[in-house]
Design an enzyme around this catalytic site. Sequence first.
Site, PDB file in Angstrom:
ATOM      1  N   GLN A  91       2.634  29.300  32.238  1.00 52.97           N
ATOM      2  CA  GLN A  91       1.870  28.790  31.288  1.00 52.97           C
ATOM      3  C   GLN A  91       2.058  29.738  29.830  1.00 52.97           C
ATOM      4  OE1 GLN A  91      -2.318  29.159  32.238  1.00 52.97           O
ATOM      5  NE2 GLN A  91      -2.961  27.804  30.255  1.00 52.97           N
ATOM      6  N   HIS A  97      -3.986  22.642  29.571  1.00 58.73           N
ATOM      7  CA  HIS A  97      -3.377  21.469  29.035  1.00 58.73           C
ATOM      8  C   HIS A  97      -2.632  20.723  29.976  1.00 58.73           C
ATOM      9  CE1 HIS A  97      -0.699  24.987  28.209  1.00 58.73           C
ATOM     10  NE2 HIS A  97       0.196  24.179  28.390  1.00 58.73           N
TER      11      HIS A  97
HETATM   12  P1  5GP Z   1       2.910  25.762  28.784  1.00 56.50           P
HETATM   13  O1  5GP Z   1       4.204  26.464  29.171  1.00 56.50           O
HETATM   14  O2  5GP Z   1       1.860  26.610  28.343  1.00 56.50           O
HETATM   15  O3  5GP Z   1       2.372  24.603  30.120  1.00 56.50           O
HETATM   16  O4  5GP Z   1       3.274  24.703  27.750  1.00 56.50           O
HETATM   17  C1  5GP Z   1       2.848  25.036  26.333  1.00 56.50           C
HETATM   18  C2  5GP Z   1       3.447  23.852  25.551  1.00 56.50           C
HETATM   19  O5  5GP Z   1       2.763  23.813  24.283  1.00 56.50           O
HETATM   20  C3  5GP Z   1       4.987  23.971  25.381  1.00 56.50           C
HETATM   21  O6  5GP Z   1       5.535  22.701  25.863  1.00 56.50           O
HETATM   22  C4  5GP Z   1       5.037  23.827  23.760  1.00 56.50           C
HETATM   23  O7  5GP Z   1       6.246  23.289  23.390  1.00 56.50           O
HETATM   24  C5  5GP Z   1       3.700  23.594  23.375  1.00 56.50           C
HETATM   25  N1  5GP Z   1       3.283  24.118  21.883  1.00 56.50           N
HETATM   26  C6  5GP Z   1       3.142  25.139  21.660  1.00 56.50           C
HETATM   27  N2  5GP Z   1       2.915  25.469  20.532  1.00 56.50           N
HETATM   28  C7  5GP Z   1       2.414  24.353  19.915  1.00 56.50           C
HETATM   29  C8  5GP Z   1       1.991  23.864  18.626  1.00 56.50           C
HETATM   30  O8  5GP Z   1       1.725  24.316  17.868  1.00 56.50           O
HETATM   31  N3  5GP Z   1       2.120  22.685  18.634  1.00 56.50           N
HETATM   32  C9  5GP Z   1       2.444  21.565  19.507  1.00 56.50           C
HETATM   33  N4  5GP Z   1       2.144  20.174  19.144  1.00 56.50           N
HETATM   34  N5  5GP Z   1       2.694  22.147  20.661  1.00 56.50           N
HETATM   35  C10 5GP Z   1       2.755  23.165  20.971  1.00 56.50           C
END
Ligand code: 5GP
Length: 136
Positions: A91, A97
């Site tokens: 994460q 999310h």
């Molecule tokens: P995690 O690894 O936390 O599950 O995934 C976070 C996700 O958020 C990643 O796929 C990354 O590309 C996305 N993400 C991070 N910052 C932003 C942002 O500012 N806008 C959008 N639309 N996605 C983001």
Amino acid sequence: MTIFAKILRGEIPCHRVYEDEHVLAFLDIGPLSDGHLLVIPKEAKAHIHELSDDSAAAIGRVLPRLARAVMAVTGATAYNILQNNGAAAHQAVMHVHFHIIPKLGSAGLGVGWNAGSLDAARAAELVKSMQAALSR
Ligand code: 5GP
């Protein structure tokens, strides 16, 4: 404050696909495949186990509908829903999310799955202690 909290406050733009009282869905800025969607509760919690029942239910209500839209638009017939909790579990953004990630040929989520085997004694122990935890 997380980047998703800023998106919810309108301080950072996003490509918004869906919004209701409890939920926002927008395109991932670093998609693993075309149509990669993020679905977030408006409630500011880092991990799913911290979410209120109302937020969790609202997300559960719209996930299938959003998945259908992703499939219809991308032509994907397979997809993953991924939800990471904790840095050790990959994460990066500490606001709950769900990823909806279409599998389009080789594009999409790569999954490592090092399966073990379930020991009968351990299974019995787990069931007992999890049921006790659920009743607390
Ligand atoms: P995690 O690894 O936390 O599950 O995934 C976070 C996700 O958020 C990643 O796929 C990354 O590309 C996305 N993400 C991070 N910052 C932003 C942002 O500012 N806008 C959008 N639309 N996605 C983001």
